[in-house]
Design a protein around this motif. Structure first.
Motif, short mmCIF file in Angstrom:
data_model
loop_
_atom_site.label_atom_id
_atom_site.label_comp_id
_atom_site.label_asym_id
_atom_site.label_seq_id
_atom_site.Cartn_x
_atom_site.Cartn_y
_atom_site.Cartn_z
N VAL A 27 0.84 -1.20 0.00
CA VAL A 27 0.00 0.00 0.00
C VAL A 27 0.87 1.25 0.00
CG1 VAL A 27 -1.81 1.27 1.21
CG2 VAL A 27 -1.80 -1.22 1.27
N ARG A 28 0.54 2.14 -0.92
CA ARG A 28 1.28 3.39 -1.04
C ARG A 28 0.28 4.53 -0.93
NH1 ARG A 28 4.63 3.44 -6.39
NH2 ARG A 28 5.86 1.85 -5.35
N VAL A 29 0.69 5.61 -0.29
CA VAL A 29 -0.21 6.77 -0.17
C VAL A 29 0.52 8.02 -0.64
CG1 VAL A 29 -1.46 8.26 1.45
CG2 VAL A 29 -1.55 5.78 1.73
N LEU A 30 -0.13 8.77 -1.50
CA LEU A 30 0.38 10.10 -1.88
C LEU A 30 -0.26 11.10 -0.92
CD1 LEU A 30 1.75 11.95 -4.19
CD2 LEU A 30 -0.59 12.24 -4.98
N ALA A 31 0.57 11.81 -0.16
CA ALA A 31 -0.01 12.71 0.85
C ALA A 31 0.81 13.98 0.99
CB ALA A 31 -0.10 11.99 2.20
N GLY A 50 1.27 18.68 -8.66
CA GLY A 50 1.87 17.59 -9.42
C GLY A 50 3.05 16.95 -8.70
N GLU A 51 3.48 17.57 -7.61
CA GLU A 51 4.63 17.02 -6.86
C GLU A 51 4.37 15.58 -6.42
OE1 GLU A 51 5.12 18.90 -3.06
OE2 GLU A 51 6.65 17.42 -2.46
N GLY A 52 5.33 14.71 -6.67
CA GLY A 52 5.27 13.34 -6.14
C GLY A 52 4.39 12.37 -6.91
N ILE A 53 3.62 12.84 -7.90
CA ILE A 53 2.67 11.92 -8.54
C ILE A 53 3.40 10.82 -9.33
CG2 ILE A 53 0.73 11.68 -10.16
CD1 ILE A 53 -0.14 14.49 -9.50
N ALA A 54 4.42 11.22 -10.09
CA ALA A 54 5.13 10.22 -10.91
C ALA A 54 5.74 9.14 -10.01
CB ALA A 54 6.21 10.91 -11.75
N GLU A 55 6.32 9.56 -8.91
CA GLU A 55 6.92 8.60 -7.98
C GLU A 55 5.84 7.70 -7.36
OE1 GLU A 55 9.47 8.71 -3.82
OE2 GLU A 55 8.92 10.60 -4.77
N ALA A 56 4.69 8.31 -7.07
CA ALA A 56 3.62 7.55 -6.40
C ALA A 56 3.02 6.47 -7.30
CB ALA A 56 2.52 8.51 -5.94
N VAL A 57 2.91 6.73 -8.58
CA VAL A 57 2.25 5.75 -9.47
C VAL A 57 3.22 4.70 -10.02
CG1 VAL A 57 0.34 7.26 -10.17
CG2 VAL A 57 2.47 7.29 -11.48
N ALA A 58 4.52 4.95 -9.91
CA ALA A 58 5.50 4.03 -10.50
C ALA A 58 5.34 2.63 -9.91
CB ALA A 58 6.91 4.55 -10.26
N GLY A 59 5.14 1.63 -10.76
CA GLY A 59 5.04 0.25 -10.30
C GLY A 59 3.71 -0.13 -9.69
N ALA A 102 -0.40 8.14 -14.31
CA ALA A 102 -0.72 6.72 -14.07
C ALA A 102 -0.72 5.95 -15.39
CB ALA A 102 -2.07 6.60 -13.37
N ALA A 103 -1.21 6.59 -16.45
CA ALA A 103 -1.20 5.92 -17.76
C ALA A 103 0.24 5.70 -18.21
CB ALA A 103 -1.96 6.77 -18.78
N ALA A 104 1.08 6.70 -18.02
CA ALA A 104 2.49 6.58 -18.44
C ALA A 104 3.18 5.46 -17.65
CB ALA A 104 3.21 7.91 -18.22
N ALA A 105 2.73 5.25 -16.41
CA ALA A 105 3.36 4.22 -15.56
C ALA A 105 2.74 2.84 -15.79
CB ALA A 105 3.21 4.63 -14.10
N GLY A 106 1.71 2.75 -16.63
CA GLY A 106 1.10 1.45 -16.93
C GLY A 106 0.14 0.94 -15.88
N VAL A 107 -0.50 1.84 -15.12
CA VAL A 107 -1.50 1.40 -14.13
C VAL A 107 -2.66 0.71 -14.84
CG1 VAL A 107 -3.26 2.31 -12.53
CG2 VAL A 107 -0.91 3.15 -12.40
N ASP A 108 -3.18 -0.38 -14.24
CA ASP A 108 -4.22 -1.20 -14.90
C ASP A 108 -5.64 -0.78 -14.53
OD1 ASP A 108 -2.26 -2.97 -15.82
OD2 ASP A 108 -2.29 -4.05 -13.90
#
Ligand SMILES: NC(=O)c1ccc[n+]([C@@H]2O[C@H](COP(=O)([O-])OP(=O)(O)OC[C@H]3O[C@@H](n4cnc5c(N)ncnc54)[C@H](OP(=O)(O)O)[C@@H]3O)[C@@H](O)[C@H]2O)c1
Length: 267
Positions: A27-31, A50-59, A102-108
């Motif tokens: 479980v990961r939380v963007l906060a 937009g801060e932290g979003i790319a890191e949060a969605v990766a993987g 999230a799309a760039a990171a491949g979220v399903d």
């Protein structure tokens, strides 16, 4: 183990959601203000910038997007400004940023948390929610949207504020408050399913008139207050009516208003 990102994980719903996910998912939380639970991976970030979003969605495989910015909910009451504007930075712009990353990171699977009865929104905050739903529906990621009726905590906060008035206005609307823990069970269940589009709405176990809800609140909270029936601006009472009642196909929670009041202190 799949990784699930929760936005709004520090909010009322989010705090009930996290414990329901930890056994089955990473479980990961963007906060903006990360919590301290060591079983959660906290990413400091902000949907408004937009801060932290790319890191949060990766993987991540699944995102539950439950962050929201409602000034009226934060205050516990409406001011005139709420009837003509509502900030776009989280609902609309933050959702757009999240979807893109999230799309760039491949979220399903993108699960968006929304509100019952917002198809004809009468107040700007609900229009923002509908805009966000639209972005999710049109977006590149398979999605589910889960709408719920008003949460107990918000009704409690509103009544607490109203009870400070010399005379409490009782609008002629119905309410169907729901427990965030019940709704969190429903959301946790939906992660295991394929994206299903609009899910069945989620409502509370009982429909009450506003007066009934207020009477029960007054008895449990032991607040001596005087009440009077006065009309609210129609935009507010229509919005309250629409977002408060689920339909007959809805799933329902089990925790009643009185049970909830008995186990939660006023905020
Ligand atoms: N409340 C209701 O009656 C109700 C009913 C049906 C559906 N819903 C929906 O359920 C969801 C959760 O609602 P809730 O009642 O749990 O809300 P809440 O308690 O107000 O929590 C809102 C969450 O959003 C986060 N947030 C706000 N601005 C942010 C930003 N710029 N970047 C990142 N995170 C941000 C907040 O974090 P901070 O602590 O940093 O502000 C908090 O974690 C929302 O989608 C809401 O529309 C609510």
């Amino acid at each position: 183990m799949d990784t699930v990102l929760v936005t709004g994980g520090t909010g009322h719903l989010g705090r009930d959601l996290l414990p329901r996910l930890k056994d089955s998912y990473r479980v990961r939380v963007l906060a903006r203000s990360p919590g301290s639970d060591p079983d959660v991976e906290w990413i400091r970030g902000d949907l408004a910038t937009g801060e932290g979003i790319a890191e949060a969605v990766a993987g991540c495989q699944t995102v539950i997007h439950a962050a929201t910015l409602s000034p009226a909910a934060r205050r516990g009451y409406f001011v005139p400004k709420d009837l003509w504007s509502s900030p776009a930075e989280v609902e609309r712009d933050g959702t757009a940023r999240l979807l893109e990353q999230a799309a760039a990171a491949g979220v399903d699977h993108m699960i968006y948390v929304s509100i019952v009865g917002i198809d004809k929104p009468r107040v700007p905050y609900l229009r923002r929610k509908l805009e966000a739903e639209y972005l999710v529906r049109q977006g590149p990621i398979p999605w589910s949207i889960a709408r719920a009726t008003q949460f107990h905590w918000l009704l409690d906060r509103m009544l607490n504020k109203m009870a400070r008035l010399p005379m409490v206005p009782l609008p002629d609307v119905k309410v169907e408050p729901v427990d965030t823990a019940d709704f969190a069970d429903y959301l946790a269940e939906s992660i295991g399913n394929a994206p299903l589009g609009r899910l069945a709405d989620f409502g509370g176990p009982e429909v009450l008139s506003f007066s009934e809800a207020f009477d029960r609140w007054r008895q449990v909270r032991q607040r001596p207050v005087r009440t009077m029936r006065i009309p609210l601006p129609s935009a507010v009472s229509d919005a309250a009516a629409a977002m408060s009642i689920s339909d007959s196909d809805s799933r329902r929670g089990t925790v009643t208003w009185v049970d909830w009041l008995g186990t939660h202190t006023a905020e």
